[in-house]
Design a protein around this motif. Structure first.
Motif, short mmCIF file in Angstrom:
data_model
loop_
_atom_site.label_atom_id
_atom_site.label_comp_id
_atom_site.label_asym_id
_atom_site.label_seq_id
_atom_site.Cartn_x
_atom_site.Cartn_y
_atom_site.Cartn_z
N LEU A 183 -15.26 46.89 15.23
CA LEU A 183 -13.81 47.11 15.26
C LEU A 183 -13.39 48.36 16.00
O LEU A 183 -12.47 48.34 16.80
N ASP A 184 -14.07 49.46 15.68
CA ASP A 184 -13.64 50.73 16.27
C ASP A 184 -14.85 51.64 16.49
O ASP A 184 -15.97 51.29 16.12
N THR A 185 -14.58 52.80 17.11
CA THR A 185 -15.71 53.66 17.50
C THR A 185 -16.42 54.27 16.28
O THR A 185 -17.62 54.48 16.32
N ASP A 186 -15.68 54.55 15.20
CA ASP A 186 -16.34 55.05 13.99
C ASP A 186 -17.33 54.02 13.44
O ASP A 186 -18.45 54.35 13.04
N LEU A 223 -15.19 55.85 25.96
CA LEU A 223 -14.74 54.46 25.89
C LEU A 223 -14.09 54.17 27.23
O LEU A 223 -13.12 54.84 27.62
N GLN A 272 -11.68 61.07 18.79
CA GLN A 272 -11.31 60.54 17.48
C GLN A 272 -11.48 59.03 17.46
O GLN A 272 -11.65 58.41 18.52
N ASN A 273 -11.45 58.46 16.26
CA ASN A 273 -11.69 57.03 16.11
C ASN A 273 -10.71 56.21 16.96
O ASN A 273 -9.51 56.46 16.96
N THR A 274 -11.25 55.24 17.69
CA THR A 274 -10.44 54.44 18.62
C THR A 274 -10.83 52.97 18.48
O THR A 274 -12.01 52.65 18.33
N ILE A 275 -9.83 52.10 18.51
CA ILE A 275 -10.07 50.65 18.41
C ILE A 275 -10.85 50.16 19.64
O ILE A 275 -10.58 50.60 20.77
N ILE A 276 -11.79 49.27 19.41
CA ILE A 276 -12.59 48.71 20.50
C ILE A 276 -12.15 47.26 20.76
O ILE A 276 -11.86 46.52 19.82
N HIS A 277 -12.08 46.90 22.05
CA HIS A 277 -11.71 45.53 22.41
C HIS A 277 -12.86 44.82 23.12
O HIS A 277 -13.77 45.48 23.63
N ASP A 320 -15.18 46.01 26.27
CA ASP A 320 -15.14 47.46 26.48
C ASP A 320 -16.54 48.00 26.77
O ASP A 320 -17.55 47.42 26.34
#
Lengths: 77, 261
Positions: free
Chosen positions: A26-29, A51, A58-63, A66
């Motif tokens: 879902l995200d980088t975390d 990314l 900071q935490n970022t949403i991944i698509h 990517d």
């Protein structure tokens, strides 16, 4: 959904390959948590995450599609 | 009067003329570390006609340096690097003023030394010096041409240079210094001689762009290179904080402790 993760420097020795393909993150975390559980030695190393070729702090949403990279600092000269 | 004839071939270049050459000849560049990165950077900056070149390093030449530190030969082993380098560079181009600092950079001498120069090249081999040089360049608003090598890989970047209204710091890419021994250095990880040769030469090329205004310096970016795969990967860096260190803070900061945290 698939993302690629490029791994640089001594981190590539830890994950034993220069490029990982990872599904359903879902995200980088969540990505870092997953990688650190798969490769516990990563926890002992400092690195930054990019990314799509931009350093994130900071935490970022991944698509889907990517491209991420794990980049350790180097000191050698 | 310096004879421009020796620079004919670069003055011939489109977008690079006598005006750009004169900018190089009026500039002062400091190279921190006369090692694997510093040697090629110094050789090319000197050959291209930089006005004043500063060298700071307190190391002596060792046998295991020679495969990558191309200013030195077997007869130089045991001698101070900056002294040998000055002799070689003066013979290569007597028109350059070579200023040697045969000392280790620390937070008490860094600001006064760095303030003498227009552009700083970081060819050091440890995080303590890298963070200190970065902070001093930030305080003094001096463009910093950063590079480092590890194994078969290298990084190159330009910091503290305004581009598209943005200026970034090494700390914007790597905010927290690694722990001692966390990242292998050249002594531990090994290095093929030519890699710092390539990257130190790229540092010299960045210096020329910064001084003359030609092209597009690698500001706010880090170019990561893997020489085994011929892979070049460019990553953008963004400002992360408004906070700027003051010179008072710099003078009392313990850089060895910072790196231990």
């Amino acid at each position: 959904m698939k993302v690629t993760v490029l791994v640089f420097g001594n981190l590539a020795d830890i994950v034993r390959q220069p490029l990982l393909v990872i599904d359903d993150i879902l995200d980088t975390d969540a990505l870092i948590d997953y990688l650190q559980s798969e490769y516990p030695d990563l926890q002992n190393h400092r690195y930054v995450v990019s990314l799509n070729k931009k350093i994130i702090q900071q935490n970022t949403i991944i698509h889907d599609g990517d491209e991420l990279a794990l980049l350790p600092p180097f000191s050698g000269g | 009067m310096i004879n421009l004839a020796k620079y004919t071939k670069q003055i011939l270049l489109q977008d690079f003329g006598i005006e750009q050459q004169q900018k190089l000849m009026q500039s002062k560049v400091l190279v921190v570390g006369a090692g694997g990165l510093g040697c090629p950077a110094l050789l090319y900056l000197n050959a291209m006609g930089i006005g004043s070149l500063g060298l700071i390093d307190d190391d002596k030449v060792e046998l295991s340096n020679l495969h990558r530190q191309v200013l030195y030969g077997v007869d130089d082993i045991g001698k101070l690097k900056v002294i040998v380098a000055k002799e070689k560079l003066t013979s290569q181009n007597p028109d350059t003023e070579i200023i040697v600092h045969p000392i280790r950079l620390n937070n008490q001498n860094a600001l006064s030394i760095i303030s003498m120069y227009d552009v700083i090249v970081d060819g050091s081999d440890n995080f303590e010096t890298r963070y200190m040089v970065n902070d001093a360049c930030e305080i003094l608003c001096k463009p910093l041409v950063y590079a480092s090598v590890s194994g078969y890989e290298a990084q190159l970047g330009v910091f503290h240079l305004l581009q598209n209204d943005i200026s970034t710091s090494y700390r914007d890419a790597f905010p927290i210094p690694p722990k001692p021994n966390e990242i292998p250095n050249c002594n531990e990880a090994g290095i093929l001689g030519v890699y710092p040769g390539i990257v130190g030469s790229m540092q010299a090329a960045e210096v020329v762009k910064i001084i003359t205004g030609i092209g597009n310096p690698l500001a706010n970016r880090i170019l990561v290179m893997n020489f085994l795969q011929n892979q070049f990967y460019e990553i953008k860096v963004f400002p992360t904080s408004q906070y700027k260190m003051s010179s008072e803070e710099f003078l009392i900061k313990d850089y060895s402790l910072t790196c231990a945290l």
